[in-house]
Design a protein around this motif. Structure first.
Motif, PDB file in Angstrom:
ATOM      1  N   VAL A 187       0.839  -1.199   0.000  1.00 42.16           N
ATOM      2  CA  VAL A 187       0.000   0.000   0.000  1.00 42.16           C
ATOM      3  C   VAL A 187       0.875   1.250   0.000  1.00 42.16           C
ATOM      4  O   VAL A 187       0.713   2.141  -0.827  1.00 42.16           O
ATOM      5  N   LEU A 188       1.806   1.299   0.942  1.00 43.91           N
ATOM      6  CA  LEU A 188       2.744   2.424   0.996  1.00 43.91           C
ATOM      7  C   LEU A 188       4.031   2.101   0.237  1.00 43.91           C
ATOM      8  O   LEU A 188       4.541   2.928  -0.518  1.00 43.91           O
ATOM      9  N   LEU A 189       4.533   0.899   0.458  1.00 48.62           N
ATOM     10  CA  LEU A 189       5.793   0.488  -0.149  1.00 48.62           C
ATOM     11  C   LEU A 189       5.563  -0.630  -1.152  1.00 48.62           C
ATOM     12  O   LEU A 189       4.844  -1.596  -0.860  1.00 48.62           O
ATOM     13  N   ASP A 190       6.163  -0.502  -2.302  1.00 51.23           N
ATOM     14  CA  ASP A 190       6.086  -1.561  -3.316  1.00 51.23           C
ATOM     15  C   ASP A 190       7.194  -2.560  -3.017  1.00 51.23           C
ATOM     16  O   ASP A 190       8.214  -2.617  -3.687  1.00 51.23           O
ATOM     17  N   SER A 191       6.973  -3.362  -1.982  1.00 47.71           N
ATOM     18  CA  SER A 191       8.004  -4.274  -1.492  1.00 47.71           C
ATOM     19  C   SER A 191       7.599  -5.741  -1.551  1.00 47.71           C
ATOM     20  O   SER A 191       8.449  -6.618  -1.414  1.00 47.71           O
ATOM     21  N   GLU A 192       6.324  -6.014  -1.758  1.00 45.46           N
ATOM     22  CA  GLU A 192       5.913  -7.413  -1.741  1.00 45.46           C
ATOM     23  C   GLU A 192       6.487  -8.185  -2.921  1.00 45.46           C
ATOM     24  O   GLU A 192       6.781  -9.371  -2.805  1.00 45.46           O
ATOM     25  N   SER A 193       6.687  -7.505  -4.054  1.00 47.93           N
ATOM     26  CA  SER A 193       7.320  -8.189  -5.186  1.00 47.93           C
ATOM     27  C   SER A 193       8.762  -8.553  -4.852  1.00 47.93           C
ATOM     28  O   SER A 193       9.285  -9.576  -5.318  1.00 47.93           O
ATOM     29  N   ILE A 194       9.392  -7.733  -4.022  1.00 41.18           N
ATOM     30  CA  ILE A 194      10.760  -8.023  -3.587  1.00 41.18           C
ATOM     31  C   ILE A 194      10.757  -9.246  -2.669  1.00 41.18           C
ATOM     32  O   ILE A 194      11.565 -10.164  -2.833  1.00 41.18           O
ATOM     33  N   ALA A 195       9.846  -9.265  -1.708  1.00 45.40           N
ATOM     34  CA  ALA A 195       9.745 -10.402  -0.795  1.00 45.40           C
ATOM     35  C   ALA A 195       9.444 -11.682  -1.563  1.00 45.40           C
ATOM     36  O   ALA A 195      10.027 -12.750  -1.287  1.00 45.40           O
ATOM     37  N   LEU A 196       8.552 -11.598  -2.546  1.00 45.36           N
ATOM     38  CA  LEU A 196       8.211 -12.763  -3.363  1.00 45.36           C
ATOM     39  C   LEU A 196       9.438 -13.282  -4.100  1.00 45.36           C
ATOM     40  O   LEU A 196       9.716 -14.487  -4.111  1.00 45.36           O
ATOM     41  N   ARG A 197      10.179 -12.376  -4.696  1.00 41.36           N
ATOM     42  CA  ARG A 197      11.366 -12.781  -5.454  1.00 41.36           C
ATOM     43  C   ARG A 197      12.403 -13.447  -4.552  1.00 41.36           C
ATOM     44  O   ARG A 197      12.960 -14.499  -4.897  1.00 41.36           O
ATOM     45  N   VAL A 198      12.641 -12.854  -3.383  1.00 44.02           N
ATOM     46  CA  VAL A 198      13.655 -13.397  -2.479  1.00 44.02           C
ATOM     47  C   VAL A 198      13.236 -14.760  -1.931  1.00 44.02           C
ATOM     48  O   VAL A 198      14.028 -15.710  -1.906  1.00 44.02           O
ATOM     49  N   LEU A 199      11.982 -14.861  -1.494  1.00 44.14           N
ATOM     50  CA  LEU A 199      11.518 -16.138  -0.943  1.00 44.14           C
ATOM     51  C   LEU A 199      11.534 -17.235  -1.996  1.00 44.14           C
ATOM     52  O   LEU A 199      11.941 -18.381  -1.719  1.00 44.14           O
ATOM     53  N   HIS A 200      11.107 -16.925  -3.202  1.00 43.38           N
ATOM     54  CA  HIS A 200      11.114 -17.927  -4.266  1.00 43.38           C
ATOM     55  C   HIS A 200      12.533 -18.370  -4.578  1.00 43.38           C
ATOM     56  O   HIS A 200      12.816 -19.565  -4.708  1.00 43.38           O
ATOM     57  N   ARG A 201      13.434 -17.417  -4.672  1.00 47.04           N
ATOM     58  CA  ARG A 201      14.838 -17.735  -4.974  1.00 47.04           C
ATOM     59  C   ARG A 201      15.456 -18.607  -3.886  1.00 47.04           C
ATOM     60  O   ARG A 201      16.175 -19.567  -4.177  1.00 47.04           O
ATOM     61  N   GLU A 202      15.153 -18.304  -2.628  1.00 42.94           N
ATOM     62  CA  GLU A 202      15.768 -19.034  -1.518  1.00 42.94           C
ATOM     63  C   GLU A 202      15.130 -20.400  -1.290  1.00 42.94           C
ATOM     64  O   GLU A 202      15.808 -21.347  -0.868  1.00 42.94           O
ATOM     65  N   LEU A 203      13.825 -20.509  -1.554  1.00 42.41           N
ATOM     66  CA  LEU A 203      13.122 -21.770  -1.269  1.00 42.41           C
ATOM     67  C   LEU A 203      13.206 -22.771  -2.414  1.00 42.41           C
ATOM     68  O   LEU A 203      13.128 -23.985  -2.187  1.00 42.41           O
ATOM     69  N   LEU A 204      13.358 -22.284  -3.625  1.00 39.86           N
ATOM     70  CA  LEU A 204      13.358 -23.179  -4.788  1.00 39.86           C
ATOM     71  C   LEU A 204      14.392 -24.301  -4.679  1.00 39.86           C
ATOM     72  O   LEU A 204      14.064 -25.468  -4.941  1.00 39.86           O
TER      73      LEU A 204
END
Length: 242
Positions: free
Chosen positions: A17-34
């Protein structure tokens, strides 16, 4: 004749809503969990190839954004049998927090929208306070919320429980019904609705805006919007709702 009652305060979710950060969290979590996905057993047809398994993991994370990170990881861990250790979970927290702190950008149009909205405002988020403050400072929004930052880590149960939204209303010393909450996740909308607030759903940074709009309306949002240029007018309409 019913008298009009103004909405007097604004409570915003932070990420999405304030920060466009969820795409960052998604990218990091996907990269680390894959790399942690267990190897396919012979004859396993659930995910026929690496690409489809990666897509399934990506979707599982994306659908849970807005959750308390520990709960998100618990559910993804169980679904994909990752076997995450406490040390790995801590590493994931650190990786996401660092990336969001270093890379987060303001949601397009949010600064202008907030400038046009004259209501006192607070932040109510499932993220921890240092991450919220770091992101807001980076994006030039901290001064607008200083002293009114509420983290689920500090107030009780995380969203979808209403605790963090109730804490924001209590901080103002007002009835939650006099607040309008803005959130971008099903988890957050449910929390704000449970707190008794008017709820607007924001889909501007969602991966599938139409699908998310349907989900946010079903979760309790009175209206949804996908462009911050619409935000001030929606608030203006709510001010004279009653």
């Amino acid at each position: 004749m019913m008298t009009r009652q103004s909405i007097t305060h604004l409570v915003c979710d932070c990420d999405g809503v304030l920060l466009d950060s969820e795409s960052i969290a998604l990218r990091v979590l996907h990269r680390e969990l894959l790399p942690l996905l267990p190897a396919l057993a012979a004859g396993d047809v659930a995910y026929s190839d690496e690409e489809s398994r990666s897509a399934a993991l990506h979707a599982a994370i994306a659908n849970r954004l807005g959750m308390y990170t520990d709960l998100l990881l618990d559910e993804v861990d169980a679904e994909f049998e990752l076997g995450l250790s406490a040390q790995q979970v801590e590493h994931l927290h650190e990786s996401v927090g660092r990336a969001c702190g270093e890379e987060a950008q303001p949601v397009p149009g949010i600064a202008e929208a907030l400038q046009a909205i004259r209501l006192p405002r607070a932040v109510a988020s499932n993220s921890d306070a240092p991450r919220i403050e770091s992101g807001l400072r980076r994006c030039g929004l901290y001064a607008q919320f200083e002293g009114r930052i509420y983290s689920a880590h500090d107030v009780g149960k995380p969203k979808p429980a209403p605790d963090v939204y109730l804490a924001a209303a209590a901080g103002f010393g007002i009835d939650p019904a006099r607040c309008v909450a803005v959130d971008d996740s099903v988890t957050g909308v449910r929390a704000a609705a449970a707190a008794g607030m008017h709820v607007l759903g924001f889909t501007g940074v969602a991966h599938d805006r139409k699908a998310m709009a349907r989900q946010l309306l079903a979760a309790g949002a009175s209206k949804v919007f996908d462009d911050m240029k619409q935000f001030p007018q929606l608030i203006c309409e709510l001010v004279w709702l009653r």
